[in-house]
Design a protein around this motif. Structure first.
Motif, mmCIF file in Angstrom:
data_model
loop_
_atom_site.group_PDB
_atom_site.id
_atom_site.type_symbol
_atom_site.label_atom_id
_atom_site.label_comp_id
_atom_site.label_asym_id
_atom_site.label_seq_id
_atom_site.Cartn_x
_atom_site.Cartn_y
_atom_site.Cartn_z
ATOM 1 N N ALA A 11 38.762 32.181 29.459
ATOM 2 C CA ALA A 11 39.401 32.565 30.714
ATOM 3 C C ALA A 11 39.061 34.004 31.065
ATOM 4 O O ALA A 11 38.817 34.324 32.247
ATOM 5 N N SER A 12 38.983 34.873 30.074
ATOM 6 C CA SER A 12 38.624 36.270 30.325
ATOM 7 C C SER A 12 37.183 36.390 30.808
ATOM 8 O O SER A 12 36.885 37.148 31.742
ATOM 9 N N VAL A 13 36.293 35.656 30.185
ATOM 10 C CA VAL A 13 34.879 35.689 30.582
ATOM 11 C C VAL A 13 34.721 35.148 31.993
ATOM 12 O O VAL A 13 34.003 35.726 32.823
ATOM 13 N N ILE A 14 35.405 34.057 32.299
ATOM 14 C CA ILE A 14 35.319 33.483 33.652
ATOM 15 C C ILE A 14 35.859 34.473 34.673
ATOM 16 O O ILE A 14 35.275 34.655 35.752
ATOM 17 N N GLY A 15 36.973 35.150 34.355
ATOM 18 C CA GLY A 15 37.519 36.153 35.265
ATOM 19 C C GLY A 15 36.551 37.297 35.495
ATOM 20 O O GLY A 15 36.404 37.797 36.632
ATOM 21 N N LYS A 29 41.952 43.000 45.941
ATOM 22 C CA LYS A 29 43.288 42.848 45.362
ATOM 23 C C LYS A 29 43.712 41.385 45.287
ATOM 24 O O LYS A 29 44.396 40.996 44.359
ATOM 25 N N TYR A 30 43.290 40.547 46.225
ATOM 26 C CA TYR A 30 43.663 39.136 46.191
ATOM 27 C C TYR A 30 42.921 38.405 45.076
ATOM 28 O O TYR A 30 43.481 37.558 44.384
ATOM 29 N N VAL A 35 42.778 36.118 39.504
ATOM 30 C CA VAL A 35 42.252 36.153 38.139
ATOM 31 C C VAL A 35 43.380 36.474 37.154
ATOM 32 O O VAL A 35 43.456 35.890 36.065
ATOM 33 N N SER A 36 44.280 37.363 37.528
ATOM 34 C CA SER A 36 45.407 37.702 36.655
ATOM 35 C C SER A 36 46.317 36.498 36.427
ATOM 36 O O SER A 36 46.769 36.250 35.307
ATOM 37 N N LEU A 37 46.596 35.738 37.485
ATOM 38 C CA LEU A 37 47.415 34.531 37.346
ATOM 39 C C LEU A 37 46.718 33.499 36.471
ATOM 40 O O LEU A 37 47.360 32.817 35.665
ATOM 41 N N PHE A 38 45.405 33.378 36.617
ATOM 42 C CA PHE A 38 44.621 32.459 35.806
ATOM 43 C C PHE A 38 44.725 32.841 34.317
ATOM 44 O O PHE A 38 44.942 31.989 33.461
ATOM 45 N N LEU A 39 44.601 34.131 34.017
ATOM 46 C CA LEU A 39 44.721 34.598 32.639
ATOM 47 C C LEU A 39 46.151 34.411 32.107
ATOM 48 O O LEU A 39 46.350 34.055 30.937
ATOM 49 N N LEU A 40 47.122 34.642 32.949
ATOM 50 C CA LEU A 40 48.521 34.453 32.540
ATOM 51 C C LEU A 40 48.794 32.995 32.191
ATOM 52 O O LEU A 40 49.464 32.698 31.198
ATOM 53 N N CYS A 41 48.261 32.079 32.996
ATOM 54 C CA CYS A 41 48.416 30.648 32.707
ATOM 55 C C CYS A 41 47.760 30.293 31.376
ATOM 56 O O CYS A 41 48.298 29.498 30.599
#
Length: 159
Positions: A11-15, A29-30, A35-41
């Motif tokens: 997930a970090s690499v994809i972000g 910012k959007y 990406v932050s929500l994706f990492l949180l999930c």
């Protein structure tokens, strides 16, 4: 655990790749929020399974047992009703004694010893006299309580 670490790494690499390939060259910012929500999930993904294992395995109980709670409420209600009934009984007995034996208000009070068991019955009544009521003959008081309640009665004097 290894799969969890690999999923966070992926997930970090994809972000990071999404950030590099964004049209403005930087992360807006959007896009950063997405990406932050994706990492949180990805970080919180094992949480539902962990909670389910704890609840099903008997580790914790998130909700109280309904039958257990119902029994506790029933016992609390019964206790409250018994206490209120005892107080009311004692106040009515005191009032009846004042009226029947011509005792001044505030010079007589009663204590009751209750029978053990399911039914709420008086076993012994103690009538406590004070003030000018100490000069009254205790025999009519004892007779009245015995005839009214069919239980043992004692009369005490309080200075």
């Amino acid at each position: 655990m290894e799969g969890y670490c690999l999923s966070i790494l992926a997930a970090s690499v994809i972000g990071a790749i999404v950030g590099l390939l964004s049209p403005t060259g930087g992360i807006s910012k959007y896009l950063r929020l997405t990406v932050s929500l994706f990492l949180l999930c990805a970080l919180l993904s094992p949480l539902p399974a962990l909670l389910e294992d704890l609840v099903d395995g008997g580790g914790i109980s998130l909700l109280p047992d309904r039958e257990e709670a119902k029994e506790e409420y029933r016992e609390s209600l019964d206790q409250a009703l018994n206490d209120a009934s005892k107080e009311y009984f004692i106040s009515m007995l005191t009032r009846a004694l004042r009226e029947e034996c011509s005792l001044a208000e505030g010079t007589v009070r009663c204590t009751v010893l209750w029978q053990e068991g399911d039914t709420l019955l008086p076993r012994r009544v103690t009538v406590i006299l004070s003030g000018e009521s100490i000069w009254k003959d205790p025999s009519p008081i004892k007779d009245y309580v015995h005839s009214l309640l069919d239980c043992e009665c004692a009369v005490a004097i309080e200075p």
